[in-house]
Motif scaffolding. Structure first.
Motif, PDB file in Angstrom:
ATOM      1  N   ASP A  54     -17.921 109.018 131.551  1.00 51.26           N
ATOM      2  CA  ASP A  54     -17.085 107.987 132.186  1.00 51.26           C
ATOM      3  C   ASP A  54     -17.889 107.145 133.168  1.00 51.26           C
ATOM      4  O   ASP A  54     -17.456 106.061 133.578  1.00 51.26           O
ATOM      5  N   LYS A  55     -19.074 107.602 133.543  1.00 46.14           N
ATOM      6  CA  LYS A  55     -19.973 106.832 134.423  1.00 46.14           C
ATOM      7  C   LYS A  55     -21.257 106.479 133.679  1.00 46.14           C
ATOM      8  O   LYS A  55     -22.318 106.329 134.295  1.00 46.14           O
ATOM      9  N   MET A  56     -21.158 106.355 132.374  1.00 44.91           N
ATOM     10  CA  MET A  56     -22.317 106.004 131.548  1.00 44.91           C
ATOM     11  C   MET A  56     -23.494 106.958 131.805  1.00 44.91           C
ATOM     12  O   MET A  56     -24.653 106.567 131.755  1.00 44.91           O
ATOM     13  N   ALA A  63     -29.732 105.288 137.929  1.00 50.02           N
ATOM     14  CA  ALA A  63     -29.307 106.048 139.097  1.00 50.02           C
ATOM     15  C   ALA A  63     -27.884 105.609 139.417  1.00 50.02           C
ATOM     16  O   ALA A  63     -27.463 104.512 139.035  1.00 50.02           O
ATOM     17  N   ASP A  64     -27.158 106.477 140.114  1.00 47.01           N
ATOM     18  CA  ASP A  64     -25.759 106.154 140.429  1.00 47.01           C
ATOM     19  C   ASP A  64     -25.728 105.090 141.530  1.00 47.01           C
ATOM     20  O   ASP A  64     -26.140 105.343 142.668  1.00 47.01           O
ATOM     21  N   ILE A  65     -25.220 103.915 141.183  1.00 43.15           N
ATOM     22  CA  ILE A  65     -25.295 102.777 142.108  1.00 43.15           C
ATOM     23  C   ILE A  65     -24.407 102.999 143.340  1.00 43.15           C
ATOM     24  O   ILE A  65     -24.702 102.488 144.416  1.00 43.15           O
ATOM     25  N   ARG A  67     -22.157 105.715 123.928  1.00 40.41           N
ATOM     26  CA  ARG A  67     -22.504 104.440 124.552  1.00 40.41           C
ATOM     27  C   ARG A  67     -23.757 104.504 125.408  1.00 40.41           C
ATOM     28  O   ARG A  67     -24.496 103.537 125.482  1.00 40.41           O
ATOM     29  N   LEU A 107     -26.848 104.652 145.528  1.00 45.43           N
ATOM     30  CA  LEU A 107     -27.932 103.707 145.883  1.00 45.43           C
ATOM     31  C   LEU A 107     -27.520 102.799 147.036  1.00 45.43           C
ATOM     32  O   LEU A 107     -28.288 102.525 147.954  1.00 45.43           O
ATOM     33  N   ALA A 150     -27.304 105.323 132.216  1.00 45.64           N
ATOM     34  CA  ALA A 150     -27.290 103.917 132.669  1.00 45.64           C
ATOM     35  C   ALA A 150     -27.872 103.759 134.068  1.00 45.64           C
ATOM     36  O   ALA A 150     -27.494 102.854 134.800  1.00 45.64           O
ATOM     37  N   PHE A 152     -27.319 103.084 126.230  1.00 48.46           N
ATOM     38  CA  PHE A 152     -27.989 102.444 127.369  1.00 48.46           C
ATOM     39  C   PHE A 152     -28.993 103.392 128.034  1.00 48.46           C
ATOM     40  O   PHE A 152     -28.629 104.515 128.413  1.00 48.46           O
ATOM     41  N   ALA A 207     -24.651 108.091 134.456  1.00 45.53           N
ATOM     42  CA  ALA A 207     -25.514 107.712 135.591  1.00 45.53           C
ATOM     43  C   ALA A 207     -25.956 108.964 136.347  1.00 45.53           C
ATOM     44  O   ALA A 207     -25.201 109.938 136.470  1.00 45.53           O
ATOM     45  N   PRO A 243     -33.322  97.173 135.244  1.00 48.98           N
ATOM     46  CA  PRO A 243     -32.569  96.080 135.886  1.00 48.98           C
ATOM     47  C   PRO A 243     -32.579  96.120 137.416  1.00 48.98           C
ATOM     48  O   PRO A 243     -31.795  95.415 138.049  1.00 48.98           O
TER      49      PRO A 243
HETATM   50  N1  COA Z   1     -24.119 103.912 138.513  1.00 42.30           N
HETATM   51  C1  COA Z   1     -22.831 104.197 138.764  1.00 42.30           C
HETATM   52  N2  COA Z   1     -21.833 103.925 137.919  1.00 42.30           N
HETATM   53  C2  COA Z   1     -22.151 103.325 136.765  1.00 42.30           C
HETATM   54  C3  COA Z   1     -23.472 102.991 136.435  1.00 42.30           C
HETATM   55  C4  COA Z   1     -24.477 103.311 137.374  1.00 42.30           C
HETATM   56  N3  COA Z   1     -25.765 103.061 137.143  1.00 42.30           N
HETATM   57  N4  COA Z   1     -23.478 102.396 135.224  1.00 42.30           N
HETATM   58  C5  COA Z   1     -22.203 102.380 134.810  1.00 42.30           C
HETATM   59  N5  COA Z   1     -21.404 102.939 135.742  1.00 42.30           N
HETATM   60  C6  COA Z   1     -19.965 103.113 135.700  1.00 42.30           C
HETATM   61  C7  COA Z   1     -19.204 101.825 135.977  1.00 42.30           C
HETATM   62  O1  COA Z   1     -19.132 101.577 137.370  1.00 42.30           O
HETATM   63  C8  COA Z   1     -17.880 102.122 135.341  1.00 42.30           C
HETATM   64  O2  COA Z   1     -17.180 102.991 136.205  1.00 42.30           O
HETATM   65  P1  COA Z   1     -15.574 102.728 136.473  1.00 42.30           P
HETATM   66  O3  COA Z   1     -14.938 102.863 135.115  1.00 42.30           O
HETATM   67  O4  COA Z   1     -15.212 103.834 137.417  1.00 42.30           O
HETATM   68  O5  COA Z   1     -15.475 101.364 137.033  1.00 42.30           O
HETATM   69  C9  COA Z   1     -18.260 102.941 134.127  1.00 42.30           C
HETATM   70  O6  COA Z   1     -19.557 103.470 134.390  1.00 42.30           O
HETATM   71  C10 COA Z   1     -18.341 102.135 132.846  1.00 42.30           C
HETATM   72  O7  COA Z   1     -19.239 101.057 133.061  1.00 42.30           O
HETATM   73  P2  COA Z   1     -18.865  99.527 132.789  1.00 42.30           P
HETATM   74  O8  COA Z   1     -19.784  98.674 133.596  1.00 42.30           O
HETATM   75  O9  COA Z   1     -17.399  99.322 132.973  1.00 42.30           O
HETATM   76  O10 COA Z   1     -19.191  99.430 131.236  1.00 42.30           O
HETATM   77  P3  COA Z   1     -19.726  98.165 130.425  1.00 42.30           P
HETATM   78  O11 COA Z   1     -19.661  98.554 129.011  1.00 42.30           O
HETATM   79  O12 COA Z   1     -19.025  96.933 130.853  1.00 42.30           O
HETATM   80  O13 COA Z   1     -21.267  98.005 130.868  1.00 42.30           O
HETATM   81  C11 COA Z   1     -23.486  98.745 131.423  1.00 42.30           C
HETATM   82  C12 COA Z   1     -22.205  99.023 130.623  1.00 42.30           C
HETATM   83  C13 COA Z   1     -24.385  99.975 131.276  1.00 42.30           C
HETATM   84  C14 COA Z   1     -24.193  97.509 130.888  1.00 42.30           C
HETATM   85  C15 COA Z   1     -23.114  98.520 132.903  1.00 42.30           C
HETATM   86  O14 COA Z   1     -22.319  99.621 133.339  1.00 42.30           O
HETATM   87  C16 COA Z   1     -24.296  98.417 133.826  1.00 42.30           C
HETATM   88  O15 COA Z   1     -24.942  97.383 133.891  1.00 42.30           O
HETATM   89  N6  COA Z   1     -24.585  99.494 134.611  1.00 42.30           N
HETATM   90  C17 COA Z   1     -25.583  99.482 135.628  1.00 42.30           C
HETATM   91  C18 COA Z   1     -26.960  99.510 135.041  1.00 42.30           C
HETATM   92  C19 COA Z   1     -28.006  99.471 136.130  1.00 42.30           C
HETATM   93  O16 COA Z   1     -28.161  98.496 136.849  1.00 42.30           O
HETATM   94  N7  COA Z   1     -28.762 100.557 136.246  1.00 42.30           N
HETATM   95  C20 COA Z   1     -29.871 100.644 137.126  1.00 42.30           C
HETATM   96  C21 COA Z   1     -29.514 101.327 138.369  1.00 42.30           C
HETATM   97  S1  COA Z   1     -30.985 101.470 139.353  1.00 42.30           S
END
Ligand code: COA
Length: 259
Positions: free
Chosen positions: A22-24, A65-67, A59, A70, A63, A106, A26, A132
Protein backbone atom coordinates in the motif's frame (compact mmCIF):
# COMPACT_ATOMS: atom_id res chain seq x y z
CA UNK A 1 7.91 -12.76 12.26
CA UNK A 2 8.63 -9.58 10.27
CA UNK A 3 6.12 -6.78 9.89
CA UNK A 4 7.31 -5.51 6.52
CA UNK A 5 9.10 -8.49 4.97
CA UNK A 6 8.09 -11.92 3.72
CA UNK A 7 10.67 -14.68 3.85
CA UNK A 8 10.47 -17.87 1.80
CA UNK A 9 12.93 -20.64 1.12
CA UNK A 10 13.08 -22.66 -2.08
CA UNK A 11 15.80 -25.31 -1.77
CA UNK A 12 19.06 -23.41 -1.23
CA UNK A 13 17.50 -20.13 -2.36
CA UNK A 14 16.06 -17.53 0.02
CA UNK A 15 13.42 -15.10 -1.24
CA UNK A 16 13.15 -11.80 0.63
CA UNK A 17 10.04 -9.80 -0.30
CA UNK A 18 9.58 -6.22 0.84
CA UNK A 19 5.95 -6.17 1.83
CA UNK A 20 4.38 -2.71 2.12
CA UNK A 21 2.36 -2.79 -1.09
CA UNK A 22 0.00 0.00 0.00
CA UNK A 23 3.08 2.26 0.25
CA UNK A 24 4.71 0.96 -2.93
CA UNK A 25 7.09 -1.01 -0.67
CA UNK A 26 8.81 2.22 0.40
CA UNK A 27 11.67 1.62 2.80
CA UNK A 28 10.87 3.09 6.18
CA UNK A 29 13.28 2.82 9.06
CA UNK A 30 11.53 -0.24 10.49
CA UNK A 31 11.85 -2.07 7.15
CA UNK A 32 15.56 -1.23 7.00
CA UNK A 33 15.99 -2.66 10.53
CA UNK A 34 14.17 -5.81 9.48
CA UNK A 35 16.29 -6.14 6.33
CA UNK A 36 19.44 -5.84 8.43
CA UNK A 37 18.34 -8.49 10.87
CA UNK A 38 17.18 -10.87 8.12
CA UNK A 39 20.33 -10.49 6.02
CA UNK A 40 22.53 -11.03 9.09
CA UNK A 41 20.63 -14.27 9.65
CA UNK A 42 20.95 -15.31 6.00
CA UNK A 43 24.68 -14.58 6.09
CA UNK A 44 25.11 -17.13 8.88
CA UNK A 45 22.67 -19.70 7.47
CA UNK A 46 24.74 -22.48 5.94
CA UNK A 47 21.69 -23.86 4.12
CA UNK A 48 21.14 -20.71 2.06
CA UNK A 49 23.44 -20.28 -0.95
CA UNK A 50 21.70 -17.55 -3.01
CA UNK A 51 19.21 -14.79 -2.17
CA UNK A 52 16.49 -13.13 -4.27
CA UNK A 53 15.14 -9.72 -3.26
CA UNK A 54 11.82 -8.55 -4.66
CA UNK A 55 8.79 -6.41 -3.83
CA UNK A 56 5.27 -7.40 -2.95
CA UNK A 57 2.47 -6.92 -5.48
CA UNK A 58 2.66 -6.13 -9.16
CA UNK A 59 3.36 -2.41 -9.12
CA UNK A 60 6.49 -1.78 -7.08
CA UNK A 61 9.84 -3.29 -6.25
CA UNK A 62 10.61 -0.42 -3.85
CA UNK A 63 9.49 3.15 -4.58
CA UNK A 64 12.28 4.64 -2.50
CA UNK A 65 12.95 5.67 1.04
CA UNK A 66 9.76 6.55 2.90
CA UNK A 67 9.18 10.21 2.09
CA UNK A 68 7.12 10.75 5.25
CA UNK A 69 10.31 9.99 7.24
CA UNK A 70 12.59 11.90 4.85
CA UNK A 71 10.50 15.00 5.33
CA UNK A 72 11.58 15.33 8.99
CA UNK A 73 15.34 15.16 8.47
CA UNK A 74 17.90 17.84 9.31
CA UNK A 75 21.67 17.81 8.80
CA UNK A 76 22.39 15.58 11.80
CA UNK A 77 19.53 13.12 11.38
CA UNK A 78 20.07 13.16 7.58
CA UNK A 79 23.59 11.85 8.11
CA UNK A 80 22.30 9.08 10.39
CA UNK A 81 19.52 8.26 7.92
CA UNK A 82 21.98 7.88 5.06
CA UNK A 83 24.44 5.89 7.19
CA UNK A 84 21.71 3.46 8.18
CA UNK A 85 20.82 2.76 4.56
CA UNK A 86 24.48 2.35 3.66
CA UNK A 87 24.99 -0.13 6.49
CA UNK A 88 22.16 -2.35 5.24
CA UNK A 89 23.08 -2.09 1.55
CA UNK A 90 26.77 -2.75 2.30
CA UNK A 91 25.69 -5.84 4.22
CA UNK A 92 23.82 -7.03 1.12
CA UNK A 93 26.69 -6.27 -1.25
CA UNK A 94 29.21 -7.97 1.07
CA UNK A 95 26.96 -10.85 2.08
CA UNK A 96 29.41 -13.43 0.72
CA UNK A 97 26.49 -15.03 -1.19
CA UNK A 98 25.01 -13.89 -4.51
CA UNK A 99 21.99 -11.60 -4.18
CA UNK A 100 19.67 -11.24 -7.19
CA UNK A 101 17.27 -8.31 -7.44
CA UNK A 102 14.00 -9.33 -9.12
CA UNK A 103 12.72 -5.85 -9.96
CA UNK A 104 8.97 -6.30 -10.37
CA UNK A 105 7.86 -2.66 -10.75
CA UNK A 106 8.97 0.80 -9.58
CA UNK A 107 12.59 0.83 -8.40
CA UNK A 108 12.98 4.48 -7.53
CA UNK A 109 15.48 6.24 -5.28
CA UNK A 110 16.35 3.83 -2.48
CA UNK A 111 14.68 1.07 -4.52
CA UNK A 112 17.04 1.58 -7.42
CA UNK A 113 19.89 1.77 -4.90
CA UNK A 114 18.77 -1.51 -3.30
CA UNK A 115 18.85 -3.15 -6.74
CA UNK A 116 22.32 -1.64 -7.30
CA UNK A 117 23.61 -3.21 -4.07
CA UNK A 118 22.57 -6.64 -5.40
CA UNK A 119 24.97 -8.58 -7.63
CA UNK A 120 22.59 -9.35 -10.51
CA UNK A 121 19.45 -7.48 -11.56
CA UNK A 122 16.50 -9.01 -13.42
CA UNK A 123 13.49 -6.88 -14.32
CA UNK A 124 9.86 -7.37 -15.28
CA UNK A 125 8.63 -5.67 -18.46
CA UNK A 126 6.73 -3.11 -16.39
CA UNK A 127 9.70 -2.18 -14.17
CA UNK A 128 10.59 1.51 -13.92
CA UNK A 129 13.87 2.84 -12.62
CA UNK A 130 15.05 6.25 -11.52
CA UNK A 131 16.86 8.37 -8.96
CA UNK A 132 14.21 11.07 -8.43
CA UNK A 133 15.84 12.59 -5.32
CA UNK A 134 16.58 15.97 -6.95
CA UNK A 135 12.82 16.38 -7.33
CA UNK A 136 12.69 16.36 -3.52
CA UNK A 137 15.68 18.68 -3.11
CA UNK A 138 18.10 15.99 -1.96
CA UNK A 139 20.67 13.70 -3.58
CA UNK A 140 20.67 9.89 -3.60
CA UNK A 141 21.72 8.83 -0.10
CA UNK A 142 21.76 5.04 -0.17
CA UNK A 143 24.72 4.60 -2.53
CA UNK A 144 23.25 5.74 -5.86
CA UNK A 145 25.86 8.35 -6.74
CA UNK A 146 28.59 5.75 -6.31
CA UNK A 147 27.14 2.39 -7.37
CA UNK A 148 25.19 3.66 -10.39
CA UNK A 149 28.21 5.56 -11.68
CA UNK A 150 30.43 2.50 -11.30
CA UNK A 151 27.92 0.07 -12.82
CA UNK A 152 27.00 2.05 -15.95
CA UNK A 153 29.07 5.13 -16.75
CA UNK A 154 29.61 8.63 -15.44
CA UNK A 155 27.70 10.45 -18.18
CA UNK A 156 24.64 8.24 -18.06
CA UNK A 157 24.58 8.15 -14.27
CA UNK A 158 24.87 11.95 -14.22
CA UNK A 159 21.88 12.25 -16.56
CA UNK A 160 19.77 9.90 -14.44
CA UNK A 161 20.67 11.61 -11.16
CA UNK A 162 20.59 15.22 -12.41
CA UNK A 163 17.28 14.95 -14.27
CA UNK A 164 15.49 12.74 -11.74
CA UNK A 165 13.61 11.24 -14.68
CA UNK A 166 12.30 7.66 -14.55
CA UNK A 167 13.07 5.19 -17.32
CA UNK A 168 11.70 1.82 -18.32
CA UNK A 169 13.09 -1.72 -18.28
CA UNK A 170 14.23 -1.60 -21.92
CA UNK A 171 16.31 1.50 -21.25
CA UNK A 172 17.66 -0.11 -18.06
CA UNK A 173 18.69 -3.12 -20.14
CA UNK A 174 20.21 -0.94 -22.87
CA UNK A 175 22.46 0.91 -20.41
CA UNK A 176 23.52 -2.25 -18.60
CA UNK A 177 21.60 -1.65 -15.41
CA UNK A 178 19.64 -4.91 -15.69
CA UNK A 179 20.80 -8.26 -17.03
CA UNK A 180 17.51 -9.57 -18.41
CA UNK A 181 13.84 -8.65 -18.77
CA UNK A 182 10.92 -11.06 -18.33
CA UNK A 183 7.13 -10.81 -18.32
CA UNK A 184 5.96 -9.94 -14.82
CA UNK A 185 4.34 -13.37 -14.35
CA UNK A 186 7.61 -15.18 -15.12
CA UNK A 187 10.03 -12.98 -13.19
CA UNK A 188 10.23 -14.87 -9.90
CA UNK A 189 10.37 -18.30 -11.58
CA UNK A 190 13.23 -17.05 -13.80
CA UNK A 191 15.01 -15.57 -10.78
CA UNK A 192 14.65 -18.89 -8.95
CA UNK A 193 16.02 -20.77 -12.01
CA UNK A 194 19.03 -18.47 -12.11
CA UNK A 195 19.57 -18.70 -8.35
CA UNK A 196 19.20 -22.49 -8.33
CA UNK A 197 21.76 -22.76 -11.13
CA UNK A 198 24.25 -20.71 -9.13
CA UNK A 199 23.44 -22.72 -5.99
CA UNK A 200 24.40 -25.92 -7.84
CA UNK A 201 28.01 -24.75 -8.30
CA UNK A 202 30.83 -25.21 -5.81
CA UNK A 203 30.09 -22.49 -3.27
CA UNK A 204 33.73 -21.76 -2.47
CA UNK A 205 34.24 -20.81 -6.12
CA UNK A 206 31.10 -18.62 -5.98
CA UNK A 207 32.35 -16.89 -2.82
CA UNK A 208 35.84 -16.28 -4.20
CA UNK A 209 34.37 -14.98 -7.48
CA UNK A 210 32.20 -12.50 -5.59
CA UNK A 211 35.18 -11.33 -3.54
CA UNK A 212 37.29 -10.76 -6.65
CA UNK A 213 34.49 -8.94 -8.52
CA UNK A 214 33.76 -6.77 -5.46
CA UNK A 215 37.31 -5.40 -5.36
CA UNK A 216 37.32 -4.13 -8.93
CA UNK A 217 36.36 -0.58 -8.09
CA UNK A 218 38.63 -0.31 -5.09
CA UNK A 219 42.08 -1.27 -6.29
CA UNK A 220 44.34 -0.87 -9.31
CA UNK A 221 44.19 -3.37 -12.17
CA UNK A 222 47.51 -4.89 -11.13
CA UNK A 223 46.42 -5.27 -7.49
CA UNK A 224 43.13 -6.75 -8.72
CA UNK A 225 44.96 -9.25 -10.91
CA UNK A 226 47.19 -10.21 -7.97
CA UNK A 227 44.11 -10.62 -5.79
CA UNK A 228 42.62 -12.90 -8.45
CA UNK A 229 45.81 -15.00 -8.41
CA UNK A 230 45.49 -15.48 -4.61
CA UNK A 231 41.83 -16.44 -4.78
CA UNK A 232 42.39 -18.72 -7.79
CA UNK A 233 45.15 -20.47 -5.83
CA UNK A 234 42.83 -20.86 -2.82
CA UNK A 235 40.12 -22.32 -5.03
CA UNK A 236 42.64 -24.87 -6.30
CA UNK A 237 43.00 -26.08 -2.70
CA UNK A 238 39.32 -26.98 -2.33
CA UNK A 239 37.73 -30.43 -2.59
CA UNK A 240 35.17 -28.92 -4.96
CA UNK A 241 37.92 -28.11 -7.43
CA UNK A 242 39.16 -31.71 -7.40
CA UNK A 243 35.57 -32.95 -7.80
CA UNK A 244 34.66 -30.43 -10.55
CA UNK A 245 37.64 -31.26 -12.75
CA UNK A 246 37.41 -35.01 -12.05
CA UNK A 247 33.70 -35.02 -12.93
CA UNK A 248 34.40 -33.23 -16.22
CA UNK A 249 37.07 -35.77 -17.17
CA UNK A 250 34.77 -38.65 -16.18
CA UNK A 251 31.91 -37.10 -18.22
CA UNK A 252 29.51 -36.85 -15.27
CA UNK A 253 27.89 -34.09 -13.21
CA UNK A 254 29.96 -32.84 -10.26
CA UNK A 255 28.79 -33.61 -6.75
CA UNK A 256 29.93 -30.49 -4.94
CA UNK A 257 30.18 -30.70 -1.13
CA UNK A 258 31.23 -27.05 -0.81
CA UNK A 259 34.48 -27.95 0.90
N1 COA B 1 7.51 7.04 0.44
C1 COA B 1 6.34 7.02 1.10
N2 COA B 1 5.17 6.70 0.53
C2 COA B 1 5.18 6.39 -0.77
C3 COA B 1 6.36 6.40 -1.53
C4 COA B 1 7.56 6.75 -0.86
N3 COA B 1 8.74 6.75 -1.49
N4 COA B 1 6.06 6.06 -2.80
C5 COA B 1 4.74 5.84 -2.82
N5 COA B 1 4.21 6.04 -1.60
C6 COA B 1 2.83 5.91 -1.19
C7 COA B 1 1.97 7.09 -1.63
O1 COA B 1 2.13 8.19 -0.75
C8 COA B 1 0.60 6.48 -1.61
O2 COA B 1 0.20 6.40 -0.26
P1 COA B 1 -1.35 6.82 0.14
O3 COA B 1 -2.21 5.85 -0.63
O4 COA B 1 -1.38 6.60 1.62
O5 COA B 1 -1.52 8.22 -0.29
C9 COA B 1 0.85 5.06 -2.06
O6 COA B 1 2.23 4.80 -1.83
C10 COA B 1 0.58 4.84 -3.54
O7 COA B 1 1.35 5.77 -4.27
P2 COA B 1 0.74 6.77 -5.36
O8 COA B 1 1.67 7.92 -5.52
O9 COA B 1 -0.68 7.08 -5.02
O10 COA B 1 0.75 5.82 -6.64
P3 COA B 1 0.95 6.24 -8.17
O11 COA B 1 0.67 5.03 -8.94
O12 COA B 1 0.18 7.47 -8.48
O13 COA B 1 2.51 6.61 -8.30
C11 COA B 1 4.87 6.36 -7.93
C12 COA B 1 3.51 5.66 -8.04
C13 COA B 1 5.88 5.31 -7.45
C14 COA B 1 5.30 6.93 -9.27
C15 COA B 1 4.76 7.50 -6.90
O14 COA B 1 4.21 6.97 -5.69
C16 COA B 1 6.07 8.15 -6.55
O15 COA B 1 6.58 8.96 -7.31
N6 COA B 1 6.64 7.84 -5.35
C17 COA B 1 7.80 8.49 -4.84
C18 COA B 1 9.04 8.05 -5.57
C19 COA B 1 10.26 8.76 -5.04
O16 COA B 1 10.42 9.97 -5.17
N7 COA B 1 11.16 8.00 -4.43
C20 COA B 1 12.41 8.48 -3.98
C21 COA B 1 12.39 8.78 -2.55
S1 COA B 1 14.03 9.27 -2.07
Amino acid sequence: MFKNLLYNINGKVAIVTINRPDKMNALNSETLDELKSLFLRIKEDENIFVVIVTGSGERAFVAGADISELNKLDVISGKEFSEKGHEVFNLIEDLGKPVIAAVNGFALGGGCELALACHIRLASENAKFGQPEVNLGIIPGYGGTQRLTRLINTGRAAEIILTGTNFDANEAYRIGLVNKIFPQTELIAKAIDLATGIASKGQNAIRYSLKAIRRVNEISLQDGLNYEISLFALSCGTEDFKEGTKAFLEKRKPDFRNK
